[in-house]
Design a protein around this motif. Structure first.
Motif, PDB file in Angstrom:
ATOM      1  N   VAL A  54       0.842  -1.204   0.000  1.00  0.00           N
ATOM      2  CA  VAL A  54       0.000   0.000   0.000  1.00  0.00           C
ATOM      3  C   VAL A  54       0.871   1.245   0.000  1.00  0.00           C
ATOM      4  O   VAL A  54       0.568   2.224  -0.702  1.00  0.00           O
ATOM      5  CB  VAL A  54      -0.970  -0.023   1.201  1.00  0.00           C
ATOM      6  N   SER A  67       1.974   1.730  -3.482  1.00  0.00           N
ATOM      7  CA  SER A  67       0.926   2.236  -4.377  1.00  0.00           C
ATOM      8  C   SER A  67       0.846   3.747  -4.379  1.00  0.00           C
ATOM      9  O   SER A  67       0.305   4.342  -5.311  1.00  0.00           O
ATOM     10  CB  SER A  67      -0.427   1.646  -3.963  1.00  0.00           C
ATOM     11  N   ARG A  68       1.398   4.387  -3.351  1.00  0.00           N
ATOM     12  CA  ARG A  68       1.308   5.842  -3.233  1.00  0.00           C
ATOM     13  C   ARG A  68       2.474   6.560  -3.903  1.00  0.00           C
ATOM     14  O   ARG A  68       2.333   7.712  -4.298  1.00  0.00           O
ATOM     15  CB  ARG A  68       1.241   6.226  -1.751  1.00  0.00           C
ATOM     16  N   GLU A  76       6.222   3.594  -9.159  1.00  0.00           N
ATOM     17  CA  GLU A  76       5.713   3.565 -10.528  1.00  0.00           C
ATOM     18  C   GLU A  76       4.725   2.422 -10.713  1.00  0.00           C
ATOM     19  O   GLU A  76       3.747   2.531 -11.476  1.00  0.00           O
ATOM     20  CB  GLU A  76       6.892   3.412 -11.502  1.00  0.00           C
ATOM     21  N   ARG A  77       4.957   1.325 -10.015  1.00  0.00           N
ATOM     22  CA  ARG A  77       4.099   0.143 -10.126  1.00  0.00           C
ATOM     23  C   ARG A  77       4.148  -0.598  -8.807  1.00  0.00           C
ATOM     24  O   ARG A  77       5.212  -0.718  -8.184  1.00  0.00           O
ATOM     25  CB  ARG A  77       4.618  -0.748 -11.257  1.00  0.00           C
ATOM     26  N   HIS A 136      -6.542  -1.146   4.329  1.00  0.00           N
ATOM     27  CA  HIS A 136      -6.106  -0.374   3.165  1.00  0.00           C
ATOM     28  C   HIS A 136      -5.908  -1.220   1.913  1.00  0.00           C
ATOM     29  O   HIS A 136      -6.032  -0.716   0.801  1.00  0.00           O
ATOM     30  CB  HIS A 136      -4.804   0.368   3.485  1.00  0.00           C
ATOM     31  N   ALA A 156      -6.961  -0.295  -1.934  1.00  0.00           N
ATOM     32  CA  ALA A 156      -5.963  -0.114  -2.990  1.00  0.00           C
ATOM     33  C   ALA A 156      -6.240  -1.036  -4.168  1.00  0.00           C
ATOM     34  O   ALA A 156      -6.041  -0.651  -5.330  1.00  0.00           O
ATOM     35  CB  ALA A 156      -4.564  -0.366  -2.428  1.00  0.00           C
ATOM     36  N   HIS A 181      -9.247   0.346  -6.125  1.00  0.00           N
ATOM     37  CA  HIS A 181      -8.883   1.521  -6.921  1.00  0.00           C
ATOM     38  C   HIS A 181      -7.910   1.193  -8.045  1.00  0.00           C
ATOM     39  O   HIS A 181      -7.591   2.073  -8.857  1.00  0.00           O
ATOM     40  CB  HIS A 181      -8.271   2.584  -6.015  1.00  0.00           C
ATOM     41  N   GLY A 182      -7.391  -0.038  -8.070  1.00  0.00           N
ATOM     42  CA  GLY A 182      -6.410  -0.397  -9.083  1.00  0.00           C
ATOM     43  C   GLY A 182      -5.016   0.108  -8.794  1.00  0.00           C
ATOM     44  O   GLY A 182      -4.140   0.062  -9.664  1.00  0.00           O
ATOM     45  N   ASP A 183      -4.795   0.577  -7.560  1.00  0.00           N
ATOM     46  CA  ASP A 183      -3.466   1.089  -7.200  1.00  0.00           C
ATOM     47  C   ASP A 183      -2.488  -0.041  -6.884  1.00  0.00           C
ATOM     48  O   ASP A 183      -1.275   0.145  -6.952  1.00  0.00           O
ATOM     49  CB  ASP A 183      -3.578   2.018  -5.989  1.00  0.00           C
ATOM     50  N   VAL A 184      -3.008  -1.191  -6.507  1.00  0.00           N
ATOM     51  CA  VAL A 184      -2.202  -2.392  -6.275  1.00  0.00           C
ATOM     52  C   VAL A 184      -2.734  -3.489  -7.180  1.00  0.00           C
ATOM     53  O   VAL A 184      -3.948  -3.673  -7.308  1.00  0.00           O
ATOM     54  CB  VAL A 184      -2.265  -2.853  -4.796  1.00  0.00           C
ATOM     55  N   THR A 185      -1.817  -4.218  -7.813  1.00  0.00           N
ATOM     56  CA  THR A 185      -2.194  -5.333  -8.690  1.00  0.00           C
ATOM     57  C   THR A 185      -1.851  -6.650  -8.005  1.00  0.00           C
ATOM     58  O   THR A 185      -0.703  -6.843  -7.576  1.00  0.00           O
ATOM     59  CB  THR A 185      -1.455  -5.249 -10.030  1.00  0.00           C
TER      60      THR A 185
END
Length: 480
Positions: A209, A212-213, A216-217, A290, A294, A297-301
Motif C-alpha cells: 500500500v 501504491s502511493r 511507478e508500479r 487499506h 488499494a 482503486h487499481g493502485d495495487v495489482t
C-alpha cells in the motif's frame, strides 16, 4: 543490580577458564528491554526477586524503536491490535490515543511503562548476550558483550522473534534489488520503482500500500490465499468486536464472522487475491483496511506465486510476466535465539510449556515467543507473572515449585481452542488466545498465584500521548 528484598549470596568473582566469572546468584537475568522484557522486569520486581536486565540497544522499546539497529519497524507501522485489547495489566492506554496507535506512540507507551515502574534505571543498556551455557550444576553461565561472564540461577529470554529474517530463494536470477521487509523503513525506498512485494501478512500489505502511493508500479504476489480482517467492524476495533461477541464454539465463530466479512467486504478472490485454502482464524490474522481499497482503486495489482525470474522479468504461475527493479520479501521471521539456540531447539518455533517454560532445561524461560490470534502484550505480561510466581515459589514454597516443575515436564494441554491451525512453519506452536487464557487462569488458581501489581492499587497510570510523567518523576515509587 539486585532488585527487591532478596540479597545476593554471591561470594564474589571466581576464576574460570575464559576469564573472571561473576556469580550473580540468586539473581536471574532478563535479556532484552522490549515489551516482553519490561513485563518480565515488572513481575520480578513486584515480588522482590533479584534480577539483572541487559539490553543491547540504548533504550527501551525493542522493535518499536525505529532508530534501533536491525529493527523491522517502518514509518507507517501501527499496532495490529487495538489499544483496548493490547495494554499491559493495570496500565491502560489513554483515551486520547487512536484505536491503533502508531509505532512512535507505542514506543512512548513502553517508555512510560518503564518510567512508571522504575525499570529503566536497572537496565544495562548497550550490553548484548553473546552466549548462554548451562553448567553441570544447573546454573547458567552468560557471556556478555565485551567478554564479561556471569553466573545466574535462571535466564528469561525476552529478545523477541522479529530479528532473524526468513528469506525465500527466488527461482532464477534477478537483476534488480532484492530486500527483506526487515530493511524497509520508509516510502523513500519505493519512490519511482516498479515494486513487487512477496507475502500476505501484515507487513506485506502495509508495504505494498505504501508502494501504491509513490512507486511507478505496485504488485503483491501471494502463493496462497489468506483471510483479511478490517481493523474496524461495525464501527469498533475488530478485536473489541470479537471480544464483545457471543462466546460460541470455534466452528460457529468461523461461520458467523466469515459471513459478516463476506457481507461487508466481499471475499479475497473478489479482489483478485487467491482463495483461502483454510477456514477463517486457522492462520495468523491479517488486519488491514487499506489493501482492499488499494485493490478496488487499481493502485495495487494482485498476482499469484512466482514461477520464474530472469533478469528484470518475473513470471507468475498464472502465465503473466512483468518487469520489476525492486523485490521486497515480506516473508516473516525465524523465532531464533542465536545466543541459546541449542537449548531452544527449532529456529522456527521453540517448544515451550504454555509458550514460556523450557521443558528440558530448568531455569530457562522465554517471554517473547507466544504466537497467537490476539494481542501479544497481555500474554507476555501474564506469562511473565507466571514465571516470576514460579521463581518466588522456589525460594518460599518449594513443594509448589516442585509441583509446577512436574507440570512443565508432563502436562500437554490442548490450546487450539477447537481450531485446526494451518500446518505451515509459521503456525508451529501456534495457540488460540482464548484457550491459552482459560488454561492460564486455571493454573493461577491451582498454584495460588496472583497478578502483581493489582489494578486499583494505585499503580495504574493511564498513558496519554503527551506522556505526562510528573507523578512518577516527582519521586513517587510504584508499589507492588
Amino acid at each position: 543490580m539486585a532488585e527487591g528484598n532478596v540479597e545476593s549470596s554471591a561470594a564474589g568473582p571466581e576464576r574460570r577458564a575464559g576469564g573472571e566469572l561473576d556469580d550473580r546468584r540468586p539473581a536471574v537475568l532478563v535479556v532484552g528491554a522490549g515489551p516482553a522484557g519490561l513485563a518480565a522486569a515488572r513481575a520480578l520486581k513486584a515480588r522482590g526477586l533479584a534480577y539483572d536486565q541487559v539490553e543491547r540497544f540504548n533504550g527501551v522499546g525493542g522493535i518499536w524503536d525505529i532508530d534501533a539497529p536491525g529493527t523491522p519497524m517502518y514509518e507507517t507501522a501501527h499496532f495490529n491490535s487495538s489499544k483496548t485489547q493490547s495494554a499491559f495489566h493495570g496500565f491502560p492506554m489513554g483515551a486520547d490515543l487512536p484505536d491503533y496507535p502508531s509505532h512512535r506512540q507505542v514506543l512512548a507507551y513502553l517508555q512510560n511503562f518503564a518510567d512508571a515502574y522504575g525499570l529503566a534505571e536497572g537496565i544495562e543498556f548497550g550490553t548484548g548476550v553473546e552466549e548462554l551455557v548451562k553448567d553441570a550444576d544447573g546454573t547458567w553461565i552468560v557471556e556478555l558483550s565485551g567478554g564479561r561472564r556471569r553466573r545466574y540461577d535462571g535466564v528469561l529470554c525476552c529478545s523477541g522473534t522479529q530479528w532473524v529474517p526468513s528469506v525465500p530463494d527466488l527461482p532464477g536470477a534477478f537483476d534488480g534489488e532484492v530486500m527483506h521487509s526487515l530493511d524497509y523503513r520508509s516510502m523513500d525506498q519505493l519512490r519511482g520503482h516498479r515494486v513487487l512485494v512477496l507475502g500476505g501478512g501484515n507487513s506485506a500489505c502495509d508495504i505494498v500500500v505504501d508502494a501504491s502511493r509513490v512507486a511507478e508500479r505496485a504488485v503483491i504476489s501471494m502463493r496462497r490465499g489468506y483471510w483479511f480482517i478490517p481493523k474496524h467492524v461495525l464501527g469498533v476495533p475488530a478485536d473489541v468486536f470479537a471480544a464483545k461477541g457471543p462466546h460460541l464454539p470455534a466452528r460457529l465463530q468461523q461461520a458467523l464472522f466469515g459471513t459478516v466479512l463476506k457481507a461487508l467486504y466481499g471475499t479475497p478472490e473478489r479482489w483478485g487475491l487467491p482463495k483461502p485454502d483454510h477456514r477463517l482464524f486457522e492462520t495468523h490474522p491479517v488486519l488491514n483496511s487499506h489493501l482492499y481499497l488499494a485493490l478496488q482503486h487499481g493502485d495495487v495489482t494482485p498476482k499469484p506465486g512466482i514461477a520464474d525470474v530472469s533478469g528484470s522479468t518475473v513470471s507468475f504461475t498464472d502465465g503473466t510476466r512483468e518487469d520489476f527493479d525492486l523485490i521486497i520479501a515480506a516473508t516473516g521471521y525465524k523465532h531464533a535465539v542465536p545466543y541459546a539456540q541449542a537449548y531452544f531447539g527449532s529456529e522456527q518455533h521453540p517448544e515451550l510449556y504454555l509458550t514460556g517454560f523450557s521443558r528440558e532445561h530448568e531455569g530457562l524461560f522465554g517471554v517473547s515467543f507466544t504466537e497467537t490470534n490476539a494481542a501479544a502484550y497481555i500474554h507476555f505480561d501474564a506469562l511473565a507473572q507466571m514465571i516470576a510466581s514460579h521463581l518466588w515459589d522456589k525460594s518460599h514454597r518449594r513443594p509448589r515449585y516442585a509441583e509446577f516443575q512436574r507440570l512443565i515436564k508432563s502436562d500437554r494441554p490442548d490450546l487450539s481452542g477447537g481450531l485446526r491451525f494451518d500446518r505451515s512453519p509459521r503456525h508451529r506452536g501456534y495457540v488460540d488466545a482464548a484457550a491459552l487464557t482459560r488454561y492460564r487462569e486455571r493454573t493461577f488458581r491451582r498454584m495460588g498465584w496472583s497478578m502483581l501489581p493489582r489494578p486499583g492499587s494505585g499503580t495504574a497510570i493511564p498513558f496519554t500521548s503527551d506522556r505526562d510523567l510528573s507523578a512518577v518523576r516527582g519521586g513517587k515509587e510504584v508499589s507492588a
